[in-house]
Design an enzyme around this catalytic site. Structure first.
Site, short mmCIF file in Angstrom:
data_model
loop_
_atom_site.label_atom_id
_atom_site.label_comp_id
_atom_site.label_asym_id
_atom_site.label_seq_id
_atom_site.Cartn_x
_atom_site.Cartn_y
_atom_site.Cartn_z
N ARG A 72 1.38 38.72 28.53
CA ARG A 72 1.55 40.42 29.39
C ARG A 72 0.65 40.10 30.92
NH1 ARG A 72 0.97 45.38 25.94
NH2 ARG A 72 1.20 46.15 28.23
N ASP A 106 -2.71 47.04 33.84
CA ASP A 106 -3.11 45.96 34.38
C ASP A 106 -3.91 45.67 35.63
OD1 ASP A 106 0.24 47.56 35.63
OD2 ASP A 106 -2.20 47.39 36.73
N HIS A 121 -6.17 53.16 29.20
CA HIS A 121 -6.30 52.93 27.56
C HIS A 121 -6.70 51.42 28.19
CE1 HIS A 121 -2.25 55.56 28.00
NE2 HIS A 121 -3.09 55.69 27.23
N CYS A 155 -15.14 34.88 18.27
CA CYS A 155 -16.12 35.29 19.11
C CYS A 155 -17.24 34.65 19.54
CB CYS A 155 -16.63 36.68 19.04
SG CYS A 155 -18.98 37.15 19.08
N CYS A 158 -20.11 35.93 16.87
CA CYS A 158 -20.08 36.77 15.22
C CYS A 158 -18.52 35.39 14.69
CB CYS A 158 -19.90 37.95 14.90
SG CYS A 158 -18.24 38.29 15.41
N SER A 197 6.28 58.54 31.51
CA SER A 197 7.79 58.99 31.04
C SER A 197 6.15 60.20 30.34
CB SER A 197 7.84 57.63 29.47
OG SER A 197 6.78 57.69 29.20
N ASN A 221 9.19 59.50 40.10
CA ASN A 221 9.84 59.80 38.69
C ASN A 221 11.86 59.07 38.83
OD1 ASN A 221 10.53 58.32 36.12
ND2 ASN A 221 8.78 58.99 34.97
N PRO A 222 12.56 57.59 38.38
CA PRO A 222 13.52 58.36 38.39
C PRO A 222 14.29 58.61 37.54
CG PRO A 222 12.71 55.57 37.51
CD PRO A 222 11.60 56.52 37.85
C1 BV8 Z 1 -5.39 58.69 19.66
C2 BV8 Z 1 -2.69 49.91 25.51
C3 BV8 Z 1 -5.73 58.50 17.93
C4 BV8 Z 1 -1.99 49.43 24.12
C5 BV8 Z 1 -1.43 52.05 25.36
C6 BV8 Z 1 -0.39 63.69 20.11
C7 BV8 Z 1 1.31 63.98 20.01
C8 BV8 Z 1 2.23 62.76 19.81
C9 BV8 Z 1 1.48 61.60 19.34
C10 BV8 Z 1 0.42 61.56 19.60
C11 BV8 Z 1 -0.73 62.59 19.60
N1 BV8 Z 1 -2.21 62.39 19.62
C12 BV8 Z 1 -2.64 61.07 19.35
C13 BV8 Z 1 -0.40 60.27 19.21
C14 BV8 Z 1 0.15 59.35 18.70
C15 BV8 Z 1 0.10 57.92 19.77
C16 BV8 Z 1 0.55 58.18 21.04
O1 BV8 Z 1 0.96 59.16 21.84
N2 BV8 Z 1 1.45 58.06 19.98
C17 BV8 Z 1 2.83 58.32 21.06
C18 BV8 Z 1 4.04 57.10 21.82
C19 BV8 Z 1 4.27 59.84 19.79
N3 BV8 Z 1 -1.36 58.17 20.77
C20 BV8 Z 1 -2.56 57.28 20.13
O2 BV8 Z 1 -1.97 56.36 19.23
C21 BV8 Z 1 -4.31 57.16 20.94
N4 BV8 Z 1 -4.49 57.15 19.61
O3 BV8 Z 1 -4.47 59.46 20.14
O4 BV8 Z 1 -5.48 57.85 18.67
C22 BV8 Z 1 -7.86 59.03 17.32
C23 BV8 Z 1 -8.35 59.88 17.59
C24 BV8 Z 1 -9.97 59.85 18.03
C25 BV8 Z 1 -10.40 58.74 16.61
C26 BV8 Z 1 -9.63 57.66 16.70
C27 BV8 Z 1 -8.02 58.04 16.86
C28 BV8 Z 1 -3.78 55.52 21.67
C29 BV8 Z 1 -2.85 56.08 22.90
C30 BV8 Z 1 -2.92 54.90 24.12
C31 BV8 Z 1 -1.48 53.85 23.22
N5 BV8 Z 1 -2.30 52.58 24.26
N6 BV8 Z 1 -1.45 51.43 26.79
C32 BV8 Z 1 -0.91 47.98 25.48
O5 BV8 Z 1 -0.59 48.61 26.72
O6 BV8 Z 1 -0.58 47.24 25.12
S1 BV8 Z 1 -0.08 53.31 25.92
C33 BV8 Z 1 1.16 52.42 27.00
O7 BV8 Z 1 2.42 53.35 26.90
C34 BV8 Z 1 0.95 51.93 27.71
O8 BV8 Z 1 0.08 52.14 28.12
C35 BV8 Z 1 1.24 52.48 29.07
O9 BV8 Z 1 1.40 53.64 30.11
C36 BV8 Z 1 2.16 53.87 28.27
C37 BV8 Z 1 3.55 54.66 27.61
O10 BV8 Z 1 4.65 53.35 27.36
P1 BV8 Z 1 5.91 52.87 28.88
O11 BV8 Z 1 6.66 54.64 28.21
O12 BV8 Z 1 6.17 52.01 29.28
O13 BV8 Z 1 5.02 53.58 30.57
P2 BV8 Z 1 5.14 55.08 30.85
O14 BV8 Z 1 4.50 55.58 29.89
O15 BV8 Z 1 4.50 55.08 31.91
O16 BV8 Z 1 7.08 54.73 30.80
C38 BV8 Z 1 7.49 54.37 31.71
C39 BV8 Z 1 8.01 55.15 32.98
O17 BV8 Z 1 8.09 54.99 34.55
C40 BV8 Z 1 9.24 56.12 32.95
O18 BV8 Z 1 9.45 57.70 32.84
C41 BV8 Z 1 10.16 55.32 33.58
O19 BV8 Z 1 11.06 56.34 34.21
C42 BV8 Z 1 9.12 55.52 35.18
N7 BV8 Z 1 9.82 54.22 35.93
C43 BV8 Z 1 9.62 53.12 35.79
N8 BV8 Z 1 10.87 52.51 36.92
C44 BV8 Z 1 9.60 53.70 37.99
C45 BV8 Z 1 9.86 54.18 37.08
N9 BV8 Z 1 8.77 55.59 38.28
C46 BV8 Z 1 8.28 55.03 39.42
N10 BV8 Z 1 9.27 54.76 39.64
C47 BV8 Z 1 9.54 52.57 39.60
N11 BV8 Z 1 10.20 52.29 39.44
ZN ZN Z 2 -18.29 39.12 17.69
#
Ligand code: BV8
Ligand code: ZN
Length: 248
Positions: A72, A106, A121, A155, A158, A197, A221-222
């Site tokens: 990526r 990115d 993130h 690392c 370590c 999303s 958003n589309p």
């Molecule tokens: C946490 C880095 C706790 C990694 C990412 C509450 C409710 C439900 C679930 C949870 C909640 N609280 C926590 C959760 C669990 C979980 C979560 O949210 N799960 C979901 C999926 C159900 N959250 C977590 O685990 C978070 N951590 O809560 O920890 C905690 C607290 C204390 C101590 C310990 C623990 C951490 C979440 C972070 C995950 N990491 N990214 C990587 O990139 O590999 S998130 C990742 O998904 C990306 O960052 C991205 O932004 C995000 C969303 O994915 P996509 O859908 O692809 O992107 P996006 O949402 O932006 O959607 C694309 C959109 O673009 C669509 O709508 C599409 O229509 C639109 N589009 C397409 N083309 C275009 C466009 N729009 C405009 N123009 C275009 N041309």
């Molecule tokens: Zn280390």
């Protein structure tokens, strides 16, 4: 997207002085960086990204996860900011109190003219040690992207495996970034949400903080998202086409 909607959004932006621009993976879609749920490329097509982007996946198979992130990262290095990124930079240069908050890992906002996005993130370009968190040098750009598993470097301090500098599912967001995003959404007079999303929490709360405090939310958003219910104007379109129209 109707001309009337675009005009209404333009009027809201014209009177704003402290906007927040909140972006997701759709912001980079027109730069050919696949959104998180788009079909993954190559080997990783058969994996659910949400299962790869976890500490457990890295612990179970560091080479598979490191190879995915390196693939990526190479893709992002070959990508260019799109007109949507440049339109966001134009908003920020016109309104210096603009805060850009991104979920993306990115570096296209920076390369597109926004030097200081609030990164909820993390970043593909800030690897660190998985054990002692010692920052590791971002790997070079030489060579081809890995087509499969690739052993992470060790690392320098370590010798534990280096990990990507992103926030995985199940991991807490960086407190300083989350606090900065909530503070900006709490005092903004417009929140422009682009290409998300709104499914990933707690990031998805940021537009709701602004809406609850009475700031108008404009969405680009589309597709439909849960934010349709709270936005004042819904611009159904792609970031690279709509944003340049909005800032014209
Ligand atoms: C946490 C880095 C706790 C990694 C990412 C509450 C409710 C439900 C679930 C949870 C909640 N609280 C926590 C959760 C669990 C979980 C979560 O949210 N799960 C979901 C999926 C159900 N959250 C977590 O685990 C978070 N951590 O809560 O920890 C905690 C607290 C204390 C101590 C310990 C623990 C951490 C979440 C972070 C995950 N990491 N990214 C990587 O990139 O590999 S998130 C990742 O998904 C990306 O960052 C991205 O932004 C995000 C969303 O994915 P996509 O859908 O692809 O992107 P996006 O949402 O932006 O959607 C694309 C959109 O673009 C669509 O709508 C599409 O229509 C639109 N589009 C397409 N083309 C275009 C466009 N729009 C405009 N123009 C275009 N041309
Ligand atoms: Zn280390």
């Amino acid at each position: 997207m109707s001309a009337d909607d675009l005009a209404r959004a333009g009027r809201l932006l014209a009177v704003a002085s402290r906007p927040v621009v909140f972006t997701g993976a759709g912001m980079s879609a027109e730069s050919a960086v696949p959104t998180f749920r788009d079909a993954q490329t190559g080997l990783w097509r058969r994996y659910d990204p949400a299962r790869l982007a976890t500490p457990a996946a890295f612990h179970a198979d560091p080479a598979l996860v490191w190879g995915w992130y390196e693939s990526r990262r190479h893709g992002v290095r070959r990508a260019e900011p799109n007109p949507g990124h440049r339109a966001v930079a134009a908003i920020r240069s016109r309104l210096p109190d603009t805060v850009v908050v991104t979920q993306n890992v990115d570096d296209l906002h920076e390369r597109g003219g926004v030097p200081d996005p609030v990164r909820l993130h993390g970043s593909l370009f800030a690897p660190r040690c998985s054990a002692c968190a010692h920052p590791a040098p971002a790997p070079g750009d030489a060579g081809e992207p890995p087509a499969g598993p690739l052993d992470p470097p060790a690392c320098a301090r370590c010798a534990a495996p280096v990990r990507p500098g992103v926030v995985w599912f199940g991991e807490a967001l960086p407190a300083a970034a989350l606090d900065a995003a909530v503070a900006a959404a709490s005092r903004c007079d417009l929140l422009l949400t682009v290409g998300t999303s709104a499914l990933v929490h707690p990031a998805a709360e940021i537009p709701l903080v602004a809406a609850r405090l009475g700031a108008p939310v404009v969405q680009v958003n589309p597709d439909r998202t849960p934010l349709d219910a709270v936005c004042a104007v819904n611009l159904r379109g792609r970031a690279g086409e709509v944003l340049p129209e909005l800032v014209r």
